[in-house]
Design a protein around this motif. Structure first.
Motif, PDB file in Angstrom:
ATOM      1  N   GLY A 160     141.052 -26.725 140.300  1.00  0.00           N
ATOM      2  CA  GLY A 160     141.251 -26.313 141.693  1.00  0.00           C
ATOM      3  C   GLY A 160     142.681 -26.540 142.139  1.00  0.00           C
ATOM      4  O   GLY A 160     142.920 -27.058 143.238  1.00  0.00           O
ATOM      5  N   SER A 213     144.910 -24.227 142.806  1.00  0.00           N
ATOM      6  CA  SER A 213     145.440 -23.046 143.497  1.00  0.00           C
ATOM      7  C   SER A 213     145.591 -23.285 144.995  1.00  0.00           C
ATOM      8  O   SER A 213     145.973 -22.373 145.735  1.00  0.00           O
ATOM      9  N   SER A 214     145.298 -24.505 145.447  1.00  0.00           N
ATOM     10  CA  SER A 214     145.295 -24.765 146.890  1.00  0.00           C
ATOM     11  C   SER A 214     145.345 -26.267 147.149  1.00  0.00           C
ATOM     12  O   SER A 214     145.064 -27.070 146.257  1.00  0.00           O
ATOM     13  N   ILE A 245     144.992 -30.078 147.907  1.00  0.00           N
ATOM     14  CA  ILE A 245     145.253 -31.336 147.196  1.00  0.00           C
ATOM     15  C   ILE A 245     145.531 -31.071 145.715  1.00  0.00           C
ATOM     16  O   ILE A 245     146.439 -31.670 145.118  1.00  0.00           O
ATOM     17  N   SER A 269     139.652 -20.396 140.902  1.00  0.00           N
ATOM     18  CA  SER A 269     138.395 -19.650 140.781  1.00  0.00           C
ATOM     19  C   SER A 269     138.512 -18.309 141.486  1.00  0.00           C
ATOM     20  O   SER A 269     138.339 -17.257 140.890  1.00  0.00           O
ATOM     21  N   GLY A 270     138.867 -18.342 142.782  1.00  0.00           N
ATOM     22  CA  GLY A 270     138.880 -17.101 143.558  1.00  0.00           C
ATOM     23  C   GLY A 270     140.258 -16.627 144.007  1.00  0.00           C
ATOM     24  O   GLY A 270     140.397 -15.512 144.502  1.00  0.00           O
ATOM     25  N   HIS A 271     141.288 -17.492 143.856  1.00  0.00           N
ATOM     26  CA  HIS A 271     142.595 -17.177 144.431  1.00  0.00           C
ATOM     27  C   HIS A 271     143.724 -17.234 143.404  1.00  0.00           C
ATOM     28  O   HIS A 271     144.481 -18.222 143.348  1.00  0.00           O
ATOM     29  N   ASP A 310     135.257 -20.694 136.815  1.00  0.00           N
ATOM     30  CA  ASP A 310     134.324 -21.061 137.883  1.00  0.00           C
ATOM     31  C   ASP A 310     133.563 -22.295 137.410  1.00  0.00           C
ATOM     32  O   ASP A 310     132.676 -22.206 136.548  1.00  0.00           O
ATOM     33  N   LEU A 311     133.910 -23.448 137.979  1.00  0.00           N
ATOM     34  CA  LEU A 311     133.414 -24.715 137.451  1.00  0.00           C
ATOM     35  C   LEU A 311     131.966 -24.993 137.831  1.00  0.00           C
ATOM     36  O   LEU A 311     131.422 -26.033 137.457  1.00  0.00           O
ATOM     37  N   ASN A 363     139.517 -32.108 140.627  1.00  0.00           N
ATOM     38  CA  ASN A 363     139.817 -31.952 142.053  1.00  0.00           C
ATOM     39  C   ASN A 363     138.993 -30.865 142.727  1.00  0.00           C
ATOM     40  O   ASN A 363     138.666 -30.982 143.908  1.00  0.00           O
ATOM     41  N   TYR A 418     127.226 -32.370 150.494  1.00  0.00           N
ATOM     42  CA  TYR A 418     128.575 -32.862 150.160  1.00  0.00           C
ATOM     43  C   TYR A 418     128.521 -34.371 149.877  1.00  0.00           C
ATOM     44  O   TYR A 418     129.069 -34.845 148.875  1.00  0.00           O
ATOM     45  N   LYS A 436     129.466 -36.287 146.367  1.00  0.00           N
ATOM     46  CA  LYS A 436     130.549 -37.276 146.253  1.00  0.00           C
ATOM     47  C   LYS A 436     130.001 -38.662 145.914  1.00  0.00           C
ATOM     48  O   LYS A 436     130.634 -39.434 145.190  1.00  0.00           O
ATOM     49  N   GLY A 471     140.832 -39.336 152.870  1.00  0.00           N
ATOM     50  CA  GLY A 471     140.229 -39.217 154.207  1.00  0.00           C
ATOM     51  C   GLY A 471     140.440 -37.798 154.691  1.00  0.00           C
ATOM     52  O   GLY A 471     140.081 -36.839 154.010  1.00  0.00           O
ATOM     53  N   ILE A 501     142.749 -34.890 155.150  1.00  0.00           N
ATOM     54  CA  ILE A 501     144.031 -34.441 154.606  1.00  0.00           C
ATOM     55  C   ILE A 501     144.292 -33.007 155.098  1.00  0.00           C
ATOM     56  O   ILE A 501     143.355 -32.202 155.212  1.00  0.00           O
ATOM     57  N   THR A 538     144.701 -29.621 154.644  1.00  0.00           N
ATOM     58  CA  THR A 538     144.512 -28.570 153.619  1.00  0.00           C
ATOM     59  C   THR A 538     143.624 -27.483 154.235  1.00  0.00           C
ATOM     60  O   THR A 538     142.996 -27.699 155.276  1.00  0.00           O
ATOM     61  N   ASN A 587     140.066 -27.996 155.764  1.00  0.00           N
ATOM     62  CA  ASN A 587     139.934 -28.589 157.102  1.00  0.00           C
ATOM     63  C   ASN A 587     140.470 -27.697 158.216  1.00  0.00           C
ATOM     64  O   ASN A 587     140.627 -28.158 159.350  1.00  0.00           O
TER      65      ASN A 587
HETATM   66  P1  NAP Z   1     140.910 -26.472 149.247  1.00  0.00           P
HETATM   67  O1  NAP Z   1     142.294 -26.349 149.781  1.00  0.00           O
HETATM   68  O2  NAP Z   1     139.811 -25.643 149.810  1.00  0.00           O
HETATM   69  O3  NAP Z   1     140.986 -26.228 147.661  1.00  0.00           O
HETATM   70  C1  NAP Z   1     139.822 -26.228 146.883  1.00  0.00           C
HETATM   71  C2  NAP Z   1     140.197 -25.895 145.457  1.00  0.00           C
HETATM   72  O4  NAP Z   1     138.991 -25.896 144.680  1.00  0.00           O
HETATM   73  C3  NAP Z   1     140.807 -24.498 145.329  1.00  0.00           C
HETATM   74  O5  NAP Z   1     141.856 -24.521 144.382  1.00  0.00           O
HETATM   75  C4  NAP Z   1     139.642 -23.670 144.801  1.00  0.00           C
HETATM   76  O6  NAP Z   1     140.063 -22.588 143.990  1.00  0.00           O
HETATM   77  C5  NAP Z   1     138.917 -24.690 143.956  1.00  0.00           C
HETATM   78  N1  NAP Z   1     137.544 -24.286 143.741  1.00  0.00           N
HETATM   79  C6  NAP Z   1     136.566 -24.057 144.640  1.00  0.00           C
HETATM   80  N2  NAP Z   1     135.442 -23.645 144.032  1.00  0.00           N
HETATM   81  C7  NAP Z   1     135.718 -23.615 142.711  1.00  0.00           C
HETATM   82  C8  NAP Z   1     134.991 -23.259 141.553  1.00  0.00           C
HETATM   83  N3  NAP Z   1     133.712 -22.841 141.627  1.00  0.00           N
HETATM   84  N4  NAP Z   1     135.590 -23.336 140.348  1.00  0.00           N
HETATM   85  C9  NAP Z   1     136.886 -23.736 140.251  1.00  0.00           C
HETATM   86  N5  NAP Z   1     137.633 -24.082 141.304  1.00  0.00           N
HETATM   87  C10 NAP Z   1     137.056 -24.007 142.520  1.00  0.00           C
HETATM   88  O7  NAP Z   1     140.370 -27.964 149.354  1.00  0.00           O
HETATM   89  P2  NAP Z   1     141.115 -29.384 149.369  1.00  0.00           P
HETATM   90  O8  NAP Z   1     141.043 -29.898 150.749  1.00  0.00           O
HETATM   91  O9  NAP Z   1     142.403 -29.341 148.675  1.00  0.00           O
HETATM   92  O10 NAP Z   1     140.060 -30.246 148.526  1.00  0.00           O
HETATM   93  C11 NAP Z   1     140.277 -30.599 147.184  1.00  0.00           C
HETATM   94  C12 NAP Z   1     139.334 -31.740 146.829  1.00  0.00           C
HETATM   95  O11 NAP Z   1     139.592 -32.843 147.685  1.00  0.00           O
HETATM   96  C13 NAP Z   1     137.853 -31.403 146.993  1.00  0.00           C
HETATM   97  O12 NAP Z   1     137.116 -31.983 145.941  1.00  0.00           O
HETATM   98  C14 NAP Z   1     137.497 -32.039 148.311  1.00  0.00           C
HETATM   99  O13 NAP Z   1     136.134 -32.381 148.403  1.00  0.00           O
HETATM  100  C15 NAP Z   1     138.380 -33.267 148.283  1.00  0.00           C
HETATM  101  N6  NAP Z   1     138.658 -33.855 149.593  1.00  0.00           N
HETATM  102  C16 NAP Z   1     139.400 -33.174 150.504  1.00  0.00           C
HETATM  103  C17 NAP Z   1     139.642 -33.774 151.747  1.00  0.00           C
HETATM  104  C18 NAP Z   1     140.477 -33.107 152.800  1.00  0.00           C
HETATM  105  O14 NAP Z   1     140.552 -33.659 153.905  1.00  0.00           O
HETATM  106  N7  NAP Z   1     141.114 -31.992 152.547  1.00  0.00           N
HETATM  107  C19 NAP Z   1     139.105 -35.033 152.030  1.00  0.00           C
HETATM  108  C20 NAP Z   1     138.349 -35.664 151.071  1.00  0.00           C
HETATM  109  C21 NAP Z   1     138.127 -35.079 149.854  1.00  0.00           C
HETATM  110  P3  NAP Z   1     140.085 -21.062 144.551  1.00  0.00           P
HETATM  111  O15 NAP Z   1     140.567 -21.139 145.958  1.00  0.00           O
HETATM  112  O16 NAP Z   1     140.997 -20.367 143.597  1.00  0.00           O
HETATM  113  O17 NAP Z   1     138.676 -20.586 144.460  1.00  0.00           O
END
Ligand code: NAP
Length: 258
Positions: free
Chosen positions: A15, A17-18, A20, A40-42, A66-67, A93, A159, A163, A190, A192, A194, A197
């Motif tokens: 993951g 592509s976006s 964290i 996966s999608g982007h 696609d994980l 991630n 979720y 986790k 916590g 973040i 991205t 959110n």
């Molecule tokens: P994000 O910007 O939405 O990015 C999610 C990433 O996961 C994207 O690269 C997406 O790829 C990939 N992904 C989604 N479905 C997938 C699949 N089926 N196969 C492969 N890749 C897939 O989210 P983020 O906020 O960075 O979150 C990253 C991680 O941190 C997650 O595990 C999330 O639970 C955790 N987290 C985030 C926060 C926060 O506040 N942001 C807090 C706690 C934990 P595509 O877009 O290419 O599909």
């Protein structure tokens, strides 16, 4: 330690592509690691990550997977080993969430979240560890879990289940794989900044009470999370395994559900 503390290492960041994952891929590349970028999608997000990595002069490949599908978890790891000859570091991630009252959660919604956040982590890690065993190599597994591996999140039961599952998976694997010199740790972010959110950050009525609960008084950045991933991936963390490290501005110690 110099900025090239990961020189000679190869890292797979799922993951990336976006958000964290992108931030971690860039940081590990800056530290000198070759990087498998996964999306996966982007694809455009993955290409952006690769562009941002270029100045660091490391090798990188982009792999679509696609994980939620075990075959994709395995082919992703294989693509990395084929490209770089080995993988030293796995950052699990990729993650998704879907909000809903508990009584309204469908099997489809449940599978959407659990298949990426838990099953995908399980089988990507399994493929990665088999690759280490094949070469009798040490390795690093870093899972991006969440404060919600430990903290309630009403209306996000799937979720939390995913986790919480990663928390126990990490503890279990740290013990089983320790004798092979494979460390396993979780980073629990916590709130973040991205795309995941986006709606919350644009809704002042939700954002303000959250900020009031964060002792450091701000949302986190992907760089805040990536700095810890960099440490856990490095030789300096050789004796660190089996724990979760929170990057949350103190949120978990001060959370009150509204
Ligand atoms: P994000 O910007 O939405 O990015 C999610 C990433 O996961 C994207 O690269 C997406 O790829 C990939 N992904 C989604 N479905 C997938 C699949 N089926 N196969 C492969 N890749 C897939 O989210 P983020 O906020 O960075 O979150 C990253 C991680 O941190 C997650 O595990 C999330 O639970 C955790 N987290 C985030 C926060 C926060 O506040 N942001 C807090 C706690 C934990 P595509 O877009 O290419 O599909």
């Amino acid at each position: 330690m110099s900025e090239s503390k990961l020189a000679g290492k190869a890292a797979l960041v799922t993951g990336s592509s976006s958000g964290i994952g992108q931030g971690i891929a860039i940081r590990l590349a800056k530290d000198g690691a070759d990087i498998v970028i996964n999306y996966s999608g982007h694809p455009e997000g993955a290409q952006q990550t690769q562009e941002m990595i270029k100045p660091f002069g490391v090798r990188s490949i982009i792999v679509k997977a696609d994980l939620s599908k075990v075959a994709d978890c395995q082919s992703l790891v294989k693509a990395g080993i084929d490209a770089f000859g080995k993988l030293d570091i796995l950052v699990n991630n990729a993650g998704v969430e879907k909000g809903s009252d508990f009584v309204d959660v469908t099997e489809e919604d449940y599978d959407f979240v659990l298949n990426v956040n838990l099953k995908g982590v399980f089988f990507t890690t399994q493929a990665f560890v088999k690759g280490l065993f094949d070469k009798n190599m040490p390795g690093r597994v870093i899972n991006i879990s969440s404060v919600h591996e430990d903290m309630v999140f009403p209306h996000f039961a799937s979720y939390c289940a995913s986790k919480g599952g990663i928390r126990m998976l990490m503890r279990d694997l740290a013990v089983e794989l320790g004798p092979k010199n494979i460390t396993v740790n979780n980073i629990a972010p916590g709130a973040i900044i991205t795309p995941i959110n986006k709606s919350m950050m644009e809704d002042k009525a939700k954002l303000d009470p959250l900020l009031a609960n964060i002792p450091l008084g701000r949302l986190g950045t992907v760089e805040d999370v990536a700095a810890l991933a960099s440490f856990l991936a490095s030789d300096e963390a050789a004796y660190v395994t089996g724990s979760t490290y929170f990057v949350d501005g103190g949120l978990i110690r001060n959370y009150h559900e509204q």
